[in-house]
Enzyme design. Structure first.
Site, short mmCIF file in Angstrom:
data_model
loop_
_atom_site.label_atom_id
_atom_site.label_comp_id
_atom_site.label_asym_id
_atom_site.label_seq_id
_atom_site.Cartn_x
_atom_site.Cartn_y
_atom_site.Cartn_z
N CYS A 142 -3.65 9.60 -13.74
CA CYS A 142 -5.02 9.29 -14.18
C CYS A 142 -5.41 10.25 -15.30
O CYS A 142 -5.33 11.46 -15.14
CB CYS A 142 -5.98 9.43 -13.01
SG CYS A 142 -7.69 9.13 -13.42
N GLU A 189 -0.61 1.70 -9.02
CA GLU A 189 -1.14 2.53 -7.92
C GLU A 189 -1.73 3.80 -8.48
O GLU A 189 -1.20 4.38 -9.44
CB GLU A 189 -0.03 2.83 -6.92
CG GLU A 189 -0.43 3.69 -5.73
CD GLU A 189 -0.32 5.20 -6.01
OE1 GLU A 189 -0.93 5.99 -5.27
OE2 GLU A 189 0.37 5.57 -6.99
N ARG A 233 -5.33 8.69 3.99
CA ARG A 233 -4.87 8.71 2.59
C ARG A 233 -5.28 7.42 1.90
O ARG A 233 -4.65 6.37 2.08
CB ARG A 233 -3.35 8.88 2.53
CG ARG A 233 -2.81 9.19 1.12
CD ARG A 233 -1.31 9.33 1.12
NE ARG A 233 -0.79 9.85 -0.13
CZ ARG A 233 -0.68 11.14 -0.42
NH1 ARG A 233 -1.02 12.05 0.49
NH2 ARG A 233 -0.21 11.54 -1.59
N ARG A 235 -5.78 5.11 -1.39
CA ARG A 235 -5.26 4.91 -2.73
C ARG A 235 -5.70 3.54 -3.23
O ARG A 235 -5.90 2.62 -2.43
CB ARG A 235 -3.72 4.99 -2.75
CG ARG A 235 -3.17 6.38 -2.51
CD ARG A 235 -3.52 7.32 -3.65
NE ARG A 235 -2.93 8.63 -3.53
CZ ARG A 235 -3.50 9.67 -2.93
NH1 ARG A 235 -4.68 9.52 -2.35
NH2 ARG A 235 -2.91 10.83 -2.90
#
Length: 425
Positions: A142, A189, A233, A235
């Site tokens: 990112c 992802e 987690r 995502r």
């Protein structure tokens, strides 16, 4: 009365929940052909049988003489979490790119690559280096984008759209590969915070690039891995199809946190029931090596740090867990002090997870399966697992994409056939 034999094809069709009409549409055959396959009057070829098995939820098992269902490329591959997911539904990886040397070492130790693993994606020649493929998968980093005025760019005679908005970012390299090859589908992802990064501007440009400029039907979804592994987690998974194949995340089967396992399922049992694996476990009982237990100095520091922030009303501090708990998110900084996931030990300081436990926590090691090869130092292993994906989540997303992938492949074959017929007329 003659007993009707139920064929494997019929069982698989019913297990997949497909009607005769739906199966015919999916396989690109007539309803009469499906009836004949159901009754055993016709034998399904290996490819169709493999497809039906996957659609019914069975694991993919490739025979030596069987062709892959589709071909995909693996960008920003890390240690291969996305690859594992797409191989599990019958895909064949034909190109890999990963810039980190240590990640490439782990990747190549775990996959049989009949192609070189490229380094910097920016140096890849799109025509020469990347072979034909159907699906692109990428766990791109990112980065902030600059939003430039299109009218000003036009006035200056400069390119606009993603060619300028994303230039210099690694997403730009994903976008230019999609633009150049126009794959049938992709999966991107990233961290959950991609949606809010730079006040939402980053995600806005990504979505605009994929939909308006590259012309894909795109759906994003944030998924928590907690239903598959004992770890919270979240995502974001961004799925795109070149054609409208009816893909939607609305009906994906997501495991709830209540269904998920607890830490005890991935921790070393330390009772002799597990084979010793040095340097992670030692001795007859395969106990966790002492080096994973925090020193008095580090443990005292973490407790003091947490107490200081509690006094200020902050939530910063270590995470201490037992076998019945679900852990926090494993991060790439875990190698520093392990503070986000510490395992309580009776009569002594808590300990870090071992790299083997991290492999299990991320879904790379599954019960009854071959353990992942970890050829790097603990520091590198912690970084790699902390940056990776939860493999069973990727498998679930890939399986949900499979009908659309197969449908787009059949549409492509039909279009090529029609084009060839048109040339002959």
């Amino acid at each position: 009365m003659k007993k009707v034999k139920i064929t494997e094809f019929a069982r698989l069709r019913e297990k997949a929940g497909l009607s005769v009409r739906e199966t015919a549409q999916f396989l690109g055959v007539s309803e009469r052909t499906v009836y004949r396959l159901d009754k055993g009057e016709n034998e399904p070829d290996a490819l169709r049988l493999a497809e039906m098995r996957l659609l019914s939820g069975m694991p993919y098992q490739k025979s030596e003489d069987e062709k892959p269902l589709f071909r995909f490329i693996d960008l920003f591959a890390g240690i291969g979490g996305l690859r594992r997911g797409f191989e599990s539904i019958g895909g064949q990886c034909v190109f890999t790119s990963e810039w980190d040397d240590a990640c490439r070492k782990t990747y190549q130790a775990n996959f049989q690559c009949d192609h070189p693993v490229f380094g910097d994606i920016r140096e890849v020649n799109l025509d020469r280096d990347i072979p034909e493929y159907d699906v692109l998968v990428a766990g791109f980093p990112c980065q902030p984008f600059s939003i430039a005025g299109v009218s000003k760019k036009n006035a200056l005679g400069r390119p606009h759209g993603f060619h300028c908005d994303t230039q210099g970012t690694l997403f730009f390299d994903v976008a230019r590969i999609i633009e150049h090859h126009k794959p049938k589908a992709f999966l991107l992802e990233n961290v959950k915070n991609l949606k809010s990064h730079d006040k939402g501007r980053t995600f806005e440009i990504i979505m605009r690039t994929l939909t308006e400029e590259l012309g894909y039907k795109v759906q994003p979804m944030v998924i928590d891995g907690r239903g598959w592994v004992p770890q919270h987690r979240e995502r974001i998974y961004i799925v795109g199809f070149r054609e409208d194949v009816g893909f939607s995340f609305d009906n994906i089967k997501i495991k709830t946190p209540a269904e998920g396992p607890r830490l005890g399922s991935i921790l070393h049992p330390e009772d002799g029931s597990e084979v010793v694996e040095e340097p992670y476990t030692v001795g007859e009982l395969a106990r966790v090596a002492d080096k994973y237990t925090l020193s008095d100095k580090l443990w005292n520091y973490l407790q003091a740090y947490a107490a200081k922030h509690r006094a200020k009303g902050n939530g910063f501090g270590f995470g201490l867990f037992g076998p019945d708990d679900v852990a926090r998110t494993l991060s790439a900084r875990y190698y520093k002090d392990g503070s986000e996931i510490l395992i309580a030990q009776e009569g002594k300081n808590p300990r870090r997870l071992t790299p083997r436990e991290c492999a299990r926590l991320m879904g790379f090691d599954l019960p009854g399966g071959e353990p992942m090869v970890i050829p790097v130092s603990d520091t590198q292993a912690y970084k790699q697992f902390g940056n990776s994906v939860v493999v069973p989540v990727v498998e679930a997303v890939a399986r949900h994409m499979l009908p659309g992938i197969l449908k787009s492949l059949r549409q492509g074959v039909a279009a090529e056939r029609d084009e060839q017929i048109a040339l002959l007329v």
